[in-house]
Design a protein around this motif. Structure first.
Motif, short mmCIF file in Angstrom:
data_model
loop_
_atom_site.label_atom_id
_atom_site.label_comp_id
_atom_site.label_asym_id
_atom_site.label_seq_id
_atom_site.Cartn_x
_atom_site.Cartn_y
_atom_site.Cartn_z
N VAL A 167 54.26 -32.32 16.45
CA VAL A 167 54.92 -31.04 16.21
C VAL A 167 54.37 -30.45 14.92
N CYS A 168 53.86 -29.22 15.00
CA CYS A 168 53.29 -28.54 13.82
C CYS A 168 54.00 -27.21 13.63
N MET A 169 54.33 -26.93 12.39
CA MET A 169 54.89 -25.63 12.06
C MET A 169 53.76 -24.62 12.03
N ALA A 170 54.07 -23.37 12.42
CA ALA A 170 53.09 -22.30 12.28
C ALA A 170 52.73 -22.23 10.80
N GLY A 171 51.48 -22.01 10.52
CA GLY A 171 51.04 -22.02 9.13
C GLY A 171 50.26 -23.29 8.82
N GLY A 217 45.31 -25.10 11.26
CA GLY A 217 44.07 -25.86 11.09
C GLY A 217 44.33 -27.35 10.99
N THR A 218 45.35 -27.69 10.22
CA THR A 218 45.73 -29.10 10.09
C THR A 218 46.19 -29.64 11.44
N GLY A 219 47.01 -28.85 12.13
CA GLY A 219 47.51 -29.28 13.44
C GLY A 219 46.39 -29.46 14.45
N PHE A 220 45.44 -28.51 14.47
CA PHE A 220 44.33 -28.60 15.42
C PHE A 220 43.48 -29.84 15.15
N GLY A 221 43.16 -30.06 13.89
CA GLY A 221 42.35 -31.23 13.55
C GLY A 221 43.06 -32.54 13.85
N THR A 222 44.34 -32.58 13.51
CA THR A 222 45.13 -33.78 13.77
C THR A 222 45.26 -34.02 15.26
N ALA A 223 45.54 -32.96 16.02
CA ALA A 223 45.68 -33.09 17.48
C ALA A 223 44.37 -33.57 18.11
N SER A 224 43.24 -33.06 17.63
CA SER A 224 41.94 -33.49 18.18
C SER A 224 41.75 -34.98 17.99
N TYR A 225 42.05 -35.46 16.79
CA TYR A 225 41.91 -36.89 16.52
C TYR A 225 42.89 -37.71 17.36
N PRO A 253 45.11 -39.41 25.30
CA PRO A 253 44.81 -38.16 26.01
C PRO A 253 46.06 -37.44 26.52
N ASN A 254 47.18 -38.13 26.60
CA ASN A 254 48.43 -37.53 27.08
C ASN A 254 49.29 -36.97 25.96
N LEU A 255 48.72 -36.87 24.76
CA LEU A 255 49.45 -36.33 23.61
C LEU A 255 50.00 -34.95 23.94
N GLN A 256 51.26 -34.73 23.62
CA GLN A 256 51.88 -33.42 23.76
C GLN A 256 51.88 -32.77 22.38
N VAL A 257 51.38 -31.53 22.28
CA VAL A 257 51.32 -30.81 21.01
C VAL A 257 52.26 -29.61 21.09
N VAL A 258 53.11 -29.47 20.08
CA VAL A 258 54.09 -28.38 20.04
C VAL A 258 53.90 -27.62 18.74
N LEU A 259 53.68 -26.29 18.83
CA LEU A 259 53.59 -25.44 17.65
C LEU A 259 54.90 -24.67 17.56
#
Length: 84
Positions: A12-16, A19-27, A33-39
């Motif tokens: 879960v990443c807060m808006a703002g 970039g951190t969320g995208f990089g962390t999610a990629s890793y 591969p089943n990671l759920q990402v919520v902004l």
């Protein structure tokens, strides 16, 4: 990674923190591969209460990692920070 033993189910990443969320999610997706990402974008009316604690039964037992901005600078001009 030590706290979750290398396994995260939901990020879960807060808006703002895009970039951190995208990089962390990629890793993390390379490990799960089943990671759920919520902004999320905070809203002044979305406070947690005893009647609405924000828990979801389907997430019980899952490792959830939350990334929030280190300060509220982005939100200081919003109603969320109004003094009463």
């Amino acid at each position: 990674m030590n706290d979750t033993e290398g396994h995260v189910d939901i990020l879960v990443c807060m808006a703002g923190t895009g970039g951190t969320g995208f990089g962390t999610a990629s890793y993390l997706r390379s490990r799960n591969p089943n990671l759920q990402v919520v902004l999320v974008q905070p809203h002044p009316d979305s406070r947690l209460t005893p009647e609405h604690p924000g828990r979801r039964p389907e997430n019980q037992g899952k490792n959830i990692v939350v990334i929030v901005p280190d300060n509220g600078m982005k939100y200081l001009s919003t109603p969320m920070y109004r003094q009463k």
